[in-house]
Design an enzyme around this catalytic site. Structure first.
Site, mmCIF file in Angstrom:
data_model
loop_
_atom_site.group_PDB
_atom_site.id
_atom_site.type_symbol
_atom_site.label_atom_id
_atom_site.label_comp_id
_atom_site.label_asym_id
_atom_site.label_seq_id
_atom_site.Cartn_x
_atom_site.Cartn_y
_atom_site.Cartn_z
ATOM 1 N N GLY A 217 49.238 49.273 -72.095
ATOM 2 C CA GLY A 217 47.855 49.653 -72.359
ATOM 3 C C GLY A 217 47.765 51.110 -72.777
ATOM 4 O O GLY A 217 48.676 51.654 -73.425
ATOM 5 N N SER A 218 46.692 51.752 -72.336
ATOM 6 C CA SER A 218 46.391 53.094 -72.863
ATOM 7 C C SER A 218 47.360 54.167 -72.388
ATOM 8 O O SER A 218 47.365 55.270 -72.949
ATOM 9 C CB SER A 218 44.972 53.495 -72.471
ATOM 10 O OG SER A 218 44.063 52.583 -73.064
#
Lengths: 485, 551
Positions: A217-218
């Protein structure tokens, strides 16, 4: 009738030849493998009749061999706090082999390593098997306990590194298992426990911190940002090349990528720092497409993606992409989705690399091995793995990560009096499942002592409401506090 | 030739005595090592053990010296060596299990060894000519089949270790297939020597093979049916493989037709395959063989897995006698079915190679006896016995080392078990007897043809110019040395001596004359080297019958 008898003799010769071959195979070719077989009662008895070395976390004993009477074998392997340290120690099971450090350092622990033989003149002369050597790990018990407690009953993993040395300070995986139940001398109990653990859908035997691959993810935006700062016309306080839109439509498709909460990034024309602190998907998706796959892939590799790593347990290889990516796939990859897969250890190495002026140290779990008489057999010195970014870029990334904790998505990780640098992640999982909550950070920002990564599977207790900042950041904070204080 | 003439005929008996001393010495040494390893002292029973074994060997040696002086001199020492080492290993496991002397398996084995040696003695003394046995061809068949199938009789047979090849009468257990092995070899040899002519007649040609005639298939199908019954009902692949292999092997030797072998193997493999598919217990055994280490198998395939782990721990030179753990939970049946694995653990690859070589040598001497035998029955009989020994070693060792599925047969001479010892010593005795008759020089009564009055010689020989030349050179000039320095006009006895020494001048080693004694097949007018062609015995009782058979 004599010539058929001769031919028969030839056939009999072949029969005997097959016996000579099979005996040679068993006694020479496959002998070592057979001796190491977990069900080999001879080896089991032989190993358990000697005192096996200890495994230590600092001065705390986390695996020990205790002399027992009235048992099948003279020495029983014990694990104080077994569940908490299981990812570190692994197990020394009665019939299902060894795992973790018990496996990776078996020759030292059991005393069969050549060095142990050669060290002692008496053992060399008498041929007597030396006592097992002990393994001192780099684990800091306080950090391990903090991570264990903070994860609570959620599934996931937490890893803490010393960014300057690569030493693993904490390594927790949940759910865990009790290695004492596998090392018991009760054959049936050991076997049943092993079968139960194998059948468990939650896979408690897997050390999630190094052996499980997740979409990052981020948190992966650290890599994208690093690539941008190193390769293009970008700066933390510049709006150059920064896409601040709410949604972008991916080229050649109708698919879109939006920011979380469906709002524009910052005021619509953010700086790189603002986009990073707010974790804007559109910005970094566009950035990845602009940079291209080669640059992205190269940057990921500089942080350790695709590397064979052993700590000494084997670490699953993190990867950026499995093949050639088209533009939409590249955009997805830029925000840590699509085929990007990482271990929590690798995510911790992102923070650690930034913290250590851009240099990633080789992660390591074993500090020292010492023989039964206390002499050091081997001691490890810190080793550079690679230079991920220049010192300048590392400073810029630090600035962006501190802003993230100070005023961005990761305010939950703030520690009073200490500046923390971090990045959240909320990784889309399979459709219909809650996202994994991520957080990675290091502290103190000006003199880093610890870098950490936490993943909480499927949102943990927060479920669909989960985000990295909400669920994972407090856990990371607890671990960092434990190390610093 | 002159030197050869003066030498006494070599029987090999002194060599045999020497080899026996070596064999017994090795066994006693092994016994001492066990004592030293287990109790740190020379075992008190060492002298008794050595004396016992030595006495048995001495008796056999003397009996052979007296009644079968020309017998192969290596068979006895080899069997003694294996028997002695087996006893040591059995004793070693006894010690580990804490057995008292009288209750020990080694003591029992020593008693059985004595009995087996007595049986061997009786055979050597009583069986003056192996051809006597061919008279009992069909009785042997009946006896053999009954013994083979005896374990299937309710209450009598019992399943041990998955295989039903034992019978129990009161406290005594017996593996009747061991004796059946000898009886059926008699039958196969006796039957095939008479039926070979019709069996070797060719039928249709398929591909490159001449198939046998359909109406000759009866015996093969019968043997096949019986062996499959053994496989399915006695659950022992080893036993069925042993008997079928024995039959096919002898069938091939009698008929020299490969088609029989191909047909037989095809039938057996097909039958065995169908049996594995149909019967779960057969399938189980095959699975333990193929995947003994698999998680779901390893608890059932314990026996084979234990044996392999044991051998692996022995490595190249073994742990040393008394230093391993071939007993208890680490190796079961280590005195009987798994003794080979126990030996492998403590003697290592080196020891196992030596043991396998000893077996191979026994088989080789047996086959050589078959080659040298002067009659068809003897050829088939000796070859069959050697083949049965080879097959049994293959089946047992192959089972333990995963070449083939594990079986319940025992390693000849070494494994604890009376029936096996008895049968294998009987085999040695019969081989000694056959080898004696084939290596024995012709006696005076069946003296060389050359000594016959010229008138009584066959016409073809009389007319042979080469023969006439020989005769003129040797015997034509009265009382004068010939060119080779051999006095002429010598007595008939000295002529005998001369031939005898020519016959045996290479000792018991390979020698063309000995190796190829199919003298009755040679053209009667062939080369007339003295002591070869003239070895014919025109008055030998079944000369005609043999030559008919051997053609």
């Amino acid at each position: 009738m004599n010539s058929p008898i001769r031919r028969l003799a030839a056939v009999i010769t072949l029969l005997f030849a097959s016996l000579f071959i099979s005996v040679t195979y068993i006694q020479v070719v496959a002998a070592k493998e057979l001796e190491d077989h977990p069900r080999n009662l001879r080896t089991i008895a032989k190993e358990r009749s000697r005192e096996r070395g200890q495994i230590l976390a600092g001065t705390k004993v986390i695996a020990n061999s205790k002399a027992v009477e009235d048992s099948a074998y003279p020495f029983l392997r014990e694990y104080p706090n077994g569940q908490m340290y299981a990812p570190v120690t692994g197990y020394y099971a009665l019939l299902s082999g060894t795992y973790g450090l018990e496996n990776a350092e078996n020759s030292y622990l059991s005393g069969t390593a050549d060095e142990l033989f050669l060290r002692s003149l008496t053992t060399m002369l008498t041929g007597e098997q030396p006592k097992g050597a002990s393994v001192e790990t780099t684990i800091v018990p306080a950090a391990q306990k903090a991570a264990w407690d903070a994860l609570g009953d959620q599934r996931g993993a937490a890893v803490a590194l010393d960014p300057k040395t690569g030493d693993i300070l904490a390594m927790v995986s949940k759910p865990s298992y009790n290695p004492n139940k596998l090392s018991t001398h009760d054959t049936t109990a050991s076997r049943d426990e092993r079968a139960r653990l194998n059948a468990d859908e939650l896979e408690p035997l897997i050390n999630r911190s190094i052996a499980q691959l997740y979409p990052p993810g981020s948190t992966f935006k650290i890599v994208t940002a690093a690539a941008a700062l190193s390769n293009g016309d970008y700066a933390p306080d510049s709006e150059n090349n920064i896409d601040g839109s709410t949604t972008i439509t991916l080229p050649q498709t109708t698919a879109t990528i939006s920011n979380s909460g469906m709002h524009a990034c910052g005021d619509g024309s953010p700086t790189l720092l603002e986009a990073f602190a707010d974790s804007c998907n559109t910005t970094f998706a566009r950035m990845a497409m602009d940079l291209g796959q080669d640059i992205m892939q190269e940057q990921a590799a500089k942080f350790g993606f695709g590397q064979e790593l052993t700590v000494p347990q084997t670490v699953a290889k993190s990867s950026f992409a499995e093949g050639e990516l088209n533009e939409p796939q590249l955009a997805q990859s830029g925000i840590g989705q699509y085929e990007v897969r990482t271990t929590p250890l690798q995510v911790a190495m992102l923070s650690a690399g930034v913290a250590n002026d851009g240099v990633v140290m080789r992660p390591n779990l074993v500090k020292r091995i010492f023989s039964a008489d206390g002499k050091t057999v081997s001691e490890r010195s810190p080793e550079e793995l690679s230079e991920a970014v220049t010192s300048d870029v590392a400073d810029q990334l630090t600035e962006m990560m501190t802003a993230t904790v100070r005023e961005g998505t990761a305010t939950n990780a703030q520690i009073s009096g200490i500046e923390v640098a971090g990045k959240t992640g909320t990784a889309q999982n399979q459709p219909g499942e809650n996202p994994h909550a991520w957080f990675t950070a290091f502290a103190p920002a000006d003199d880093p002592q610890v870098a950490v990564a936490v993943v909480v599977e499927r949102g943990g207790n927060a479920g669909s409401e989960a985000s990295g900042g909400r669920v994972a950041a407090p856990i990371a904070k607890a671990v960092m506090e434990a190390v610093i204080k | 030739m002159a030197a050869a003439r003066s030498a006494a005929p070599r029987t090999g008996r002194n060599m045999e005595a020497l080899l026996i001393v070596v064999a017994i010495g090795l066994a006693i040494g092994a016994y001492a090592m066990v004592g030293l390893a287990v109790n740190d002292a020379l075992p008190p029973g060492m002298l008794g053990y050595g004396a016992g074994l030595g006495a048995l060997a001495l008796v056999l040696h003397l009996v052979v010296r007296k009644f079968a002086p020309y017998a192969d001199p290596t068979l006895l020492p080899l069997a003694m060596l294996l028997n002695g080492l087996g006893l040591v290993m059995i004793h070693r496991v006894d010690l580990a299990l804490g057995k008292g002397f009288l209750g020990s398996a080694a003591f029992k084995q020593l008693l059985w060894t004595t009995l087996a040696v007595v049986a061997a003695t009786v055979i050597i003394v009583w069986l003056r000519d192996h051809r006597q046995l061919s008279r009992y061809t069909y009785s042997a068949m009946a006896g053999g089949l009954v013994l083979l199938l005896l374990p299937l009789v309710p209450f009598l047979g019992r399943t041990v270790n998955g295989a039903r090849i034992w019978i129990f009468i009161g406290p005594f257990s017996f593996q009747p297939s061991e004796i059946a092995k000898i009886l059926l070899t008699i039958f196969f040899a006796g039957y095939l020597v008479t039926a070979r002519d019709s069996l070797s007649l060719a039928g249709r040609k398929v591909l490159w093979m001449q198939l046998p005639r359909a109406k000759d298939l009866g015996p093969l199908l019968t043997a096949w049916g019986v062996t499959l019954a053994v496989l399915v009902f006695e659950r022992d692949l080893g036993t069925s493989l042993l008997f079928f292999g024995l039959f096919i092997g002898l069938l091939y030797i009698a008929t020299e037709r490969v088609s029989w072998v191909v047909l037989g193997m095809g039938l057996f493999l097909g039958g065995a395959f169908v049996a594995t598919q149909l019967f779960s217990h057969v399938q189980g055994r095959v699975n333990y063989w193929l995947h003994p280490f698999r998680e779901d198998m390893i608890d059932s395939s314990t026996q084979i897995v234990q044996g392999i782990f044991g051998m692996a721990s022995g490595g190249l030179i073994g742990t040393g006698l008394g230093e391993g753990s071939p007993y208890g939970t680490t190796l079961s049946y280590s005195q009987s079915d798994m003794i080979f694995a126990a030996l492998g653990e403590e003697l290592g690859l080196a020891g196992l190679f030596a043991i396998l070589l000893a077996f191979a040598l026994i088989v080789e001497r047996g086959l050589r006896t078959g080659i040298a035998a002067r009659d068809g029955f003897g050829k088939l009989f000796a070859t069959g016995l050697a083949l049965s020994m080879a097959l049994q070693v293959f089946v047992v060792v192959g089972g333990i080392t995963r070449v083939i599925p594990l079986t319940g047969l025992t390693l000849p001479f070494m494994a604890a078990g009376g029936s096996s010892l008895l049968a294998n010593w009987m085999i040695i005795a019969i081989l000694l007897r056959i080898s004696d008759s084939s290596r024995r020089p012709p006696t005076a009564s069946e003296g060389p043809l050359f000594d016959l009055p010229f008138d009584e010689l066959p016409d073809e020989l009389k007319n042979d110019p080469e023969f006439q030349e020989d005769r003129r050179r040797l015997g034509g000039q009265e009382n004068e040395p010939n060119s080779q320095g051999i006095p002429v006009g010598h007595s008939r006895a000295s002529e005998d001596q001369h031939y005898r020494s020519a016959d045996t001048e290479h000792g018991w080693d390979d020698q063309p004359g000995l190796d190829e004694p199919e003298w009755d097949n040679r053209p009667r007018t062939g080369g007339h080297q003295l002591g070869q062609n003239t070895r014919r015995r025109p008055d030998a009782p079944d000369y005609d019958q043999e030559s008919a058979v051997n053609r």
